[in-house]
Design a protein around this motif. Structure first.
Motif, PDB file in Angstrom:
ATOM      1  N   GLY A   1       0.870  -0.949  -0.193  1.00  0.00           N
ATOM      2  CA  GLY A   1      -0.262  -0.020  -0.171  1.00  0.00           C
ATOM      3  C   GLY A   1       0.978   1.339  -0.148  1.00  0.00           C
ATOM      4  O   GLY A   1       0.783   2.166  -0.804  1.00  0.00           O
ATOM      5  N   PHE A   2       1.926   1.073   1.018  1.00  0.00           N
ATOM      6  CA  PHE A   2       2.591   2.404   0.826  1.00  0.00           C
ATOM      7  C   PHE A   2       3.325   2.010  -0.565  1.00  0.00           C
ATOM      8  O   PHE A   2       3.209   3.865  -1.038  1.00  0.00           O
ATOM      9  CB  PHE A   2       3.795   2.001   2.048  1.00  0.00           C
ATOM     10  CG  PHE A   2       4.483   2.904   1.861  1.00  0.00           C
ATOM     11  CD1 PHE A   2       4.713   4.363   2.348  1.00  0.00           C
ATOM     12  CD2 PHE A   2       6.243   3.305   1.748  1.00  0.00           C
ATOM     13  CE1 PHE A   2       5.064   5.709   2.908  1.00  0.00           C
ATOM     14  CE2 PHE A   2       6.990   4.459   2.345  1.00  0.00           C
ATOM     15  CZ  PHE A   2       6.711   5.170   2.139  1.00  0.00           C
TER      16      PHE A   2
ATOM     17  N   ALA B   1       2.087   1.962  -3.606  1.00  0.00           N
ATOM     18  CA  ALA B   1       0.995   2.373  -4.376  1.00  0.00           C
ATOM     19  C   ALA B   1       1.260   4.370  -3.884  1.00  0.00           C
ATOM     20  O   ALA B   1       0.902   4.468  -4.469  1.00  0.00           O
ATOM     21  CB  ALA B   1      -0.254   1.274  -4.242  1.00  0.00           C
ATOM     22  N   PHE B   2       1.017   4.634  -2.966  1.00  0.00           N
ATOM     23  CA  PHE B   2       0.920   5.469  -2.710  1.00  0.00           C
ATOM     24  C   PHE B   2       2.107   6.360  -3.287  1.00  0.00           C
ATOM     25  O   PHE B   2       1.407   7.594  -3.759  1.00  0.00           O
ATOM     26  CB  PHE B   2       0.299   5.676  -0.853  1.00  0.00           C
ATOM     27  CG  PHE B   2       1.272   6.896  -0.511  1.00  0.00           C
ATOM     28  CD1 PHE B   2       0.248   8.079  -0.546  1.00  0.00           C
ATOM     29  CD2 PHE B   2       2.174   7.638   0.213  1.00  0.00           C
ATOM     30  CE1 PHE B   2       0.417   9.425  -0.133  1.00  0.00           C
ATOM     31  CE2 PHE B   2       2.702   8.942   0.646  1.00  0.00           C
ATOM     32  CZ  PHE B   2       1.358   9.617   0.752  1.00  0.00           C
ATOM     33  N   LEU B   3       3.491   6.125  -2.250  1.00  0.00           N
ATOM     34  CA  LEU B   3       4.597   6.646  -3.385  1.00  0.00           C
ATOM     35  C   LEU B   3       4.834   6.698  -4.970  1.00  0.00           C
ATOM     36  O   LEU B   3       5.288   7.348  -5.188  1.00  0.00           O
ATOM     37  CB  LEU B   3       5.426   5.728  -2.771  1.00  0.00           C
ATOM     38  CG  LEU B   3       6.294   5.607  -1.750  1.00  0.00           C
ATOM     39  CD1 LEU B   3       7.332   4.914  -0.982  1.00  0.00           C
ATOM     40  CD2 LEU B   3       6.102   6.908  -1.451  1.00  0.00           C
TER      41      LEU B   3
ATOM     42  N   SER C   1       1.765   7.238  -6.444  1.00  0.00           N
ATOM     43  CA  SER C   1       1.000   7.885  -7.284  1.00  0.00           C
ATOM     44  C   SER C   1       1.120   9.815  -6.500  1.00  0.00           C
ATOM     45  O   SER C   1       1.058  10.696  -7.565  1.00  0.00           O
ATOM     46  CB  SER C   1      -0.073   7.574  -6.618  1.00  0.00           C
ATOM     47  OG  SER C   1      -0.795   8.167  -5.090  1.00  0.00           O
ATOM     48  N   ILE C   2       2.212  10.004  -6.177  1.00  0.00           N
ATOM     49  CA  ILE C   2       2.749  10.858  -5.701  1.00  0.00           C
ATOM     50  C   ILE C   2       3.486  12.171  -6.377  1.00  0.00           C
ATOM     51  O   ILE C   2       2.760  13.207  -7.017  1.00  0.00           O
ATOM     52  CB  ILE C   2       3.797  11.111  -4.055  1.00  0.00           C
ATOM     53  CG1 ILE C   2       3.257  10.229  -2.389  1.00  0.00           C
ATOM     54  CG2 ILE C   2       4.929  12.459  -3.727  1.00  0.00           C
ATOM     55  CD1 ILE C   2       4.303  10.352  -1.885  1.00  0.00           C
TER      56      ILE C   2
ATOM     57  N   TRP D   1      10.791   0.021   5.352  1.00  0.00           N
ATOM     58  CA  TRP D   1      10.119   1.541   4.707  1.00  0.00           C
ATOM     59  C   TRP D   1      10.848   2.256   4.246  1.00  0.00           C
ATOM     60  O   TRP D   1      11.271   3.447   3.601  1.00  0.00           O
ATOM     61  CB  TRP D   1       9.274   2.225   6.099  1.00  0.00           C
ATOM     62  CG  TRP D   1       7.764   1.223   6.837  1.00  0.00           C
ATOM     63  CD1 TRP D   1       8.465   0.850   7.748  1.00  0.00           C
ATOM     64  CD2 TRP D   1       6.762   0.931   6.569  1.00  0.00           C
ATOM     65  NE1 TRP D   1       7.730   0.034   7.785  1.00  0.00           N
ATOM     66  CE2 TRP D   1       6.418   0.253   7.188  1.00  0.00           C
ATOM     67  CE3 TRP D   1       5.782   1.909   4.999  1.00  0.00           C
ATOM     68  CZ2 TRP D   1       4.893  -0.140   6.620  1.00  0.00           C
ATOM     69  CZ3 TRP D   1       4.809   0.899   4.929  1.00  0.00           C
ATOM     70  CH2 TRP D   1       4.451  -0.122   5.497  1.00  0.00           C
TER      71      TRP D   1
ATOM     72  N   SER E   1       9.610   0.882 -10.789  1.00  0.00           N
ATOM     73  CA  SER E   1       9.260   2.037 -11.073  1.00  0.00           C
ATOM     74  C   SER E   1       9.323   2.772 -12.454  1.00  0.00           C
ATOM     75  O   SER E   1       9.018   3.492 -13.622  1.00  0.00           O
ATOM     76  CB  SER E   1       9.276   3.900 -10.370  1.00  0.00           C
ATOM     77  OG  SER E   1       8.319   3.584  -8.925  1.00  0.00           O
TER      78      SER E   1
END
Length: 176
Positions: free
Chosen positions: A25-26, A28-30, A32-33, A72, A130
């Protein structure tokens, strides 16, 4: 040297674990940033966007010093290189699509070195994923011949109506 397997590289990251799902989830969030935060920032304040790279790196190293947050921090490490390369390209070179992949690939030698050393592996794989996504997207843009629209849109920055028209033309091109 033993073979790299998912289990040997990421013993705690199996998707059946809570940590695995949280890190997914982290990630996926990164991903989108850059679209929602970096893109607007880099257009208006490219130097600030680029200056955030060392801050992200520092935060990543700080997290990695704490065993509980190691993964993380490693993921943030890979993200920080994506952020820095993206800031360079989108801040100063966005008018030329041919420069996109070479600029986004600037961290590649460092990532390959980390891979060889078996360090920062979560970050290495985050960056690699990425970069692969960027390469596939760029290849698709070339295949469907929307690169001329990319160039035109970059020059029409302030003219919203012209940008909308150009995007409509690019979508029509993509649908053929």
């Amino acid at each position: 040297m033993t073979a790299l397997t998912f289990s040997s590289v990421f013993p705690l990251l199996r998707f059946g674990t809570r940590l695995g799902w949280l890190l997914f989830g982290f990630a996926a969030f990164l991903v989108s940033i850059p679209v929602f935060i970096e893109a607007p920032l880099v257009r208006t304040l490219p130097w600030l966007s680029l200056a955030l790279t060392p801050l992200l790196l520092g935060l990543s190293f700080s997290l990695q010093c704490q065993p509980r947050y190691r993964y993380w921090g490693e993921m943030l490490y890979g993200f920080s290189w994506c952020w820095g390369a993206g800031s360079l390209y989108w801040g100063w070179l966005r008018w030329e699509p041919l420069w996109h992949l070479p600029i986004e690939a600037l961290p590649m030698p460092l990532m390959l070195w980390h891979l060889r050393q078996r360090q920062q592996l979560v970050g290495v794989f985050f960056f690699g994923g990425s970069f692969l996504g960027t390469a596939i997207t760029d290849a698709y843009f070339y295949l469907i011949d929307v690169i001329p629209h990319w160039r035109a849109i970059m020059y029409l920055e302030g003219d919203v109506i012209s940008v909308q028209e150009m995007l409509a033309q690019a979508i029509a091109q993509a649908q053929t």
